[in-house]
Design a protein around this motif. Structure first.
Motif, PDB file in Angstrom:
ATOM      1  N   GLY A  59      -6.955  -4.589   1.727  1.00  0.00           N
ATOM      2  CA  GLY A  59      -5.682  -4.522   1.015  1.00  0.00           C
ATOM      3  C   GLY A  59      -4.509  -4.807   1.921  1.00  0.00           C
ATOM      4  N   LEU A  60      -4.606  -4.368   3.186  1.00  0.00           N
ATOM      5  CA  LEU A  60      -3.543  -4.608   4.158  1.00  0.00           C
ATOM      6  C   LEU A  60      -3.356  -6.104   4.397  1.00  0.00           C
ATOM      7  N   VAL A  73       7.832  -9.702  -5.272  1.00  0.00           N
ATOM      8  CA  VAL A  73       7.001  -8.982  -6.232  1.00  0.00           C
ATOM      9  C   VAL A  73       6.703  -7.576  -5.693  1.00  0.00           C
ATOM     10  N   PRO A  74       6.940  -6.527  -6.475  1.00  0.00           N
ATOM     11  CA  PRO A  74       6.658  -5.167  -6.006  1.00  0.00           C
ATOM     12  C   PRO A  74       5.163  -4.950  -5.812  1.00  0.00           C
ATOM     13  N   ILE A  75       4.815  -4.318  -4.697  1.00  0.00           N
ATOM     14  CA  ILE A  75       3.424  -4.004  -4.390  1.00  0.00           C
ATOM     15  C   ILE A  75       3.311  -2.514  -4.085  1.00  0.00           C
ATOM     16  N   ILE A  76       2.380  -1.848  -4.749  1.00  0.00           N
ATOM     17  CA  ILE A  76       2.113  -0.431  -4.495  1.00  0.00           C
ATOM     18  C   ILE A  76       0.683  -0.291  -4.001  1.00  0.00           C
ATOM     19  N   PHE A  77       0.512   0.330  -2.825  1.00  0.00           N
ATOM     20  CA  PHE A  77      -0.833   0.650  -2.356  1.00  0.00           C
ATOM     21  C   PHE A  77      -1.332   1.886  -3.091  1.00  0.00           C
ATOM     22  N   VAL A  78      -2.570   1.816  -3.581  1.00  0.00           N
ATOM     23  CA  VAL A  78      -3.229   2.966  -4.214  1.00  0.00           C
ATOM     24  C   VAL A  78      -4.488   3.220  -3.392  1.00  0.00           C
ATOM     25  N   THR A  83      -2.923   9.185   6.242  1.00  0.00           N
ATOM     26  CA  THR A  83      -2.200   9.584   7.442  1.00  0.00           C
ATOM     27  C   THR A  83      -0.835   8.896   7.483  1.00  0.00           C
ATOM     28  N   LEU A  84       0.071   9.438   8.300  1.00  0.00           N
ATOM     29  CA  LEU A  84       1.384   8.830   8.463  1.00  0.00           C
ATOM     30  C   LEU A  84       1.248   7.424   9.019  1.00  0.00           C
ATOM     31  N   GLU A  85       0.306   7.245   9.940  1.00  0.00           N
ATOM     32  CA  GLU A  85       0.095   5.915  10.527  1.00  0.00           C
ATOM     33  C   GLU A  85      -0.327   4.903   9.459  1.00  0.00           C
ATOM     34  N   ASP A  86      -1.172   5.342   8.519  1.00  0.00           N
ATOM     35  CA  ASP A  86      -1.591   4.460   7.433  1.00  0.00           C
ATOM     36  C   ASP A  86      -0.404   4.085   6.551  1.00  0.00           C
ATOM     37  N   THR A  87       0.422   5.084   6.244  1.00  0.00           N
ATOM     38  CA  THR A  87       1.591   4.831   5.401  1.00  0.00           C
ATOM     39  C   THR A  87       2.517   3.819   6.051  1.00  0.00           C
ATOM     40  N   VAL A  88       2.781   4.014   7.336  1.00  0.00           N
ATOM     41  CA  VAL A  88       3.653   3.099   8.073  1.00  0.00           C
ATOM     42  C   VAL A  88       3.064   1.693   8.090  1.00  0.00           C
ATOM     43  N   LEU A  91       3.451   0.001   4.639  1.00  0.00           N
ATOM     44  CA  LEU A  91       4.817  -0.438   4.354  1.00  0.00           C
ATOM     45  C   LEU A  91       5.207  -1.626   5.231  1.00  0.00           C
ATOM     46  N   LYS A  92       4.763  -1.621   6.475  1.00  0.00           N
ATOM     47  CA  LYS A  92       5.077  -2.736   7.364  1.00  0.00           C
ATOM     48  C   LYS A  92       4.386  -4.026   6.921  1.00  0.00           C
ATOM     49  N   SER A  93       3.264  -3.895   6.228  1.00  0.00           N
ATOM     50  CA  SER A  93       2.556  -5.090   5.751  1.00  0.00           C
ATOM     51  C   SER A  93       3.287  -5.746   4.588  1.00  0.00           C
ATOM     52  N   GLY A  94       4.266  -5.022   4.011  1.00  0.00           N
ATOM     53  CA  GLY A  94       5.059  -5.595   2.922  1.00  0.00           C
ATOM     54  C   GLY A  94       5.021  -4.827   1.624  1.00  0.00           C
ATOM     55  N   ALA A  95       4.285  -3.700   1.592  1.00  0.00           N
ATOM     56  CA  ALA A  95       4.227  -2.907   0.360  1.00  0.00           C
ATOM     57  C   ALA A  95       5.561  -2.217   0.100  1.00  0.00           C
TER      58      ALA A  95
END
Length: 221
Positions: A59-60, A73-78, A83-88, A91-95
């Motif tokens: 997905g990343l 286009v809005p992208i939401i990771f599900v 972890t905080l590192e995963d969230t960062v 978001l850095k990938s463009g989500a």
């Protein structure tokens, strides 16, 4: 509204498709990253929901590929990655957003609605030193050079400039920029602030976006 869901777990994909179709969304499904990429290129979607742990293409990486041709286009990771590192990283990938499994469908639906709300523009230009943000042209110039920002980065910078010399708390920013009125991890703001600083080329001496530790951010004259 047309949604692309990229999810390899059939039960979750079916659950999301059924729930969103009941809310009058048109839903397409892809079961792996490669199919998701092909479908993202073959149709115009209003929003995409992407799982992280996908076969063939993660997905990343899928999000990064989509962003090469579509910045808006809005992208939401599900995803179950929490972890905080995963969230960062997400978001850095463009989500645009990140919701962790398990979740309540009502929360996901509200997050989708937040992403689909039109951004209200004031028709003004804001200046701060060598920085100019024009809401009509939707442009940003810094040191005489154009700066390419995502919609959320632009909205965040606009909000800080609009409220110059006023402390903008994380709670205020989440409410007014993200239009979120429920409990939410405000750490996402720090990710966007760091991205803004990087794109504007701000170093320690030239950083005019001040961090007020534990409270929020402010741009001061």
């Amino acid at each position: 509204m047309r949604i692309l869901i990229v999810e390899d777990e059939p039960g979750i994909a079916s659950f999301l498709k059924e729930g969103l179709e009941e809310e009058d969304f048109s839903v397409d499904l892809a079961g792996d990253g490669e199919d998701g990429l092909k479908m993202s290129r073959s149709a115009n979607y209003d929003i995409m929901l992407i799982d992280w742990m996908l076969p063939k293409l993660s997905g990343l990486d899928l999000c990064k590929e989509i962003r090469k041709r579509d910045k808006n286009v809005p992208i939401i990771f599900v995803t179950a990655r929490d972890t905080l590192e995963d969230t960062v990283a997400g978001l850095k990938s463009g989500a645009n957003d990140y919701i962790k499994k398990p979740f309540h469908f009502e929360e996901l639906l509200e997050r989708i609605r937040v992403q689909l709300r039109p951004i209200q523009r004031t028709g003004e230009a804001y200046k701060h030193g060598s920085l100019t943000l024009d809401t009509v042209k939707h442009s940003v110039d810094h040191d005489g050079k154009p700066v390419s920002l995502t919609q959320k980065e632009f909205a965040l910078l606009e909000y800080l400039l609009k409220n110059k010399n006023k402390l903008c708390s994380r709670k205020d920013i989440i409410r007014d920029v993200w239009d979120i009125h429920f409990e939410y991890d405000t750490g996402v703001i720090d990710v966007y602030i760091n991205s803004l600083r990087k794109k504007l080329g701000l170093d320690v001496s030239g950083d005019f976006i001040k961090t007020v530790r534990g409270l929020g951010y402010i741009i001061e004259d």
